[in-house]
Design a protein around this motif. Structure first.
Motif, PDB file in Angstrom:
ATOM      1  N   GLY A  56       0.786  -1.226   0.000  1.00 49.27           N
ATOM      2  CA  GLY A  56       0.000   0.000   0.000  1.00 49.27           C
ATOM      3  C   GLY A  56       0.815   1.271   0.000  1.00 49.27           C
ATOM      4  N   SER A  57       2.139   1.169  -0.065  1.00 47.27           N
ATOM      5  CA  SER A  57       2.955   2.383  -0.124  1.00 47.27           C
ATOM      6  C   SER A  57       2.678   3.110  -1.433  1.00 47.27           C
ATOM      7  N   THR A  58       2.734   4.438  -1.364  1.00 50.46           N
ATOM      8  CA  THR A  58       2.311   5.255  -2.497  1.00 50.46           C
ATOM      9  C   THR A  58       3.440   6.151  -3.011  1.00 50.46           C
ATOM     10  N   TYR A  59       3.311   6.554  -4.256  1.00 47.87           N
ATOM     11  CA  TYR A  59       4.315   7.370  -4.928  1.00 47.87           C
ATOM     12  C   TYR A  59       3.592   8.432  -5.746  1.00 47.87           C
ATOM     13  N   ASP A  62       5.753  15.603  -8.172  1.00 47.71           N
ATOM     14  CA  ASP A  62       5.593  16.900  -7.517  1.00 47.71           C
ATOM     15  C   ASP A  62       4.269  17.548  -7.911  1.00 47.71           C
ATOM     16  N   SER A  63       3.814  17.304  -9.147  1.00 44.12           N
ATOM     17  CA  SER A  63       2.575  17.954  -9.585  1.00 44.12           C
ATOM     18  C   SER A  63       1.334  17.247  -9.059  1.00 44.12           C
ATOM     19  N   SER A  64       1.431  15.966  -8.751  1.00 46.82           N
ATOM     20  CA  SER A  64       0.240  15.249  -8.268  1.00 46.82           C
ATOM     21  C   SER A  64       0.158  15.209  -6.744  1.00 46.82           C
ATOM     22  N   ARG A  65       1.291  15.327  -6.094  1.00 50.38           N
ATOM     23  CA  ARG A  65       1.274  15.252  -4.622  1.00 50.38           C
ATOM     24  C   ARG A  65       0.503  16.428  -4.048  1.00 50.38           C
ATOM     25  N   GLY A  66      -0.399  16.132  -3.141  1.00 50.44           N
ATOM     26  CA  GLY A  66      -1.201  17.169  -2.493  1.00 50.44           C
ATOM     27  C   GLY A  66      -2.569  17.373  -3.123  1.00 50.44           C
TER      28      GLY A  66
END
Length: 119
Positions: A56-59, A62-66
């Motif tokens: 379940g770790s996620t990646y 910079d543009s998609s985070r948040g």
């Protein structure tokens, strides 16, 4: 190895939200990670986010985070991409892809779902 079917795309105004789904069928035990990619009109396909199927770790980029959140429901064999505060530059065909351990280029891909964000 697996079949992937995306859904949930559509037309939304800037600032709005959408949730994409990717239904997975087949030999799910072979999956290492599942990812969302997108291809904006006239541009190359780009990575958006990924999730490790077992842990379940996620990646994110910079543009998609948040703004985007990837999640999975192993019981339903489905992953999701919750997208919020959408911008016109998020307009693209969004694809779900699987990595069996040798990269996404050797994995399975869905047919994509269109997301259009109007300004």
């Amino acid at each position: 190895q697996v079949d992937l079917v995306e859904s949930g795309g559509g037309l939304v105004q800037a600032g709005g939200s959408l949730r994409l789904s990717c239904a997975v069928s087949g030999r799910t035990s072979s999956i290492l990670t599942l990812a969302w990619f997108r291809q904006p009109p006239g541009k190359e396909r780009e990575f958006v986010s990924a999730i490790n199927w077992a842990r379940g770790s996620t990646y994110y980029t910079d543009s998609s985070r948040g703004r985007f959140t990837i999640s999975r429901d192993n019981a339903k064999n489905t992953i999701y991409l919750q997208m919020s505060n959408l911008k016109p530059e998020d307009t693209a065909v969004y694809y779900c892809a699987s990595d069996y351990g040798l990269g996404y280029n050797t994995g399975s891909w869905g047919h994509g779902t269109q997301v259009t964000v109007s300004s």
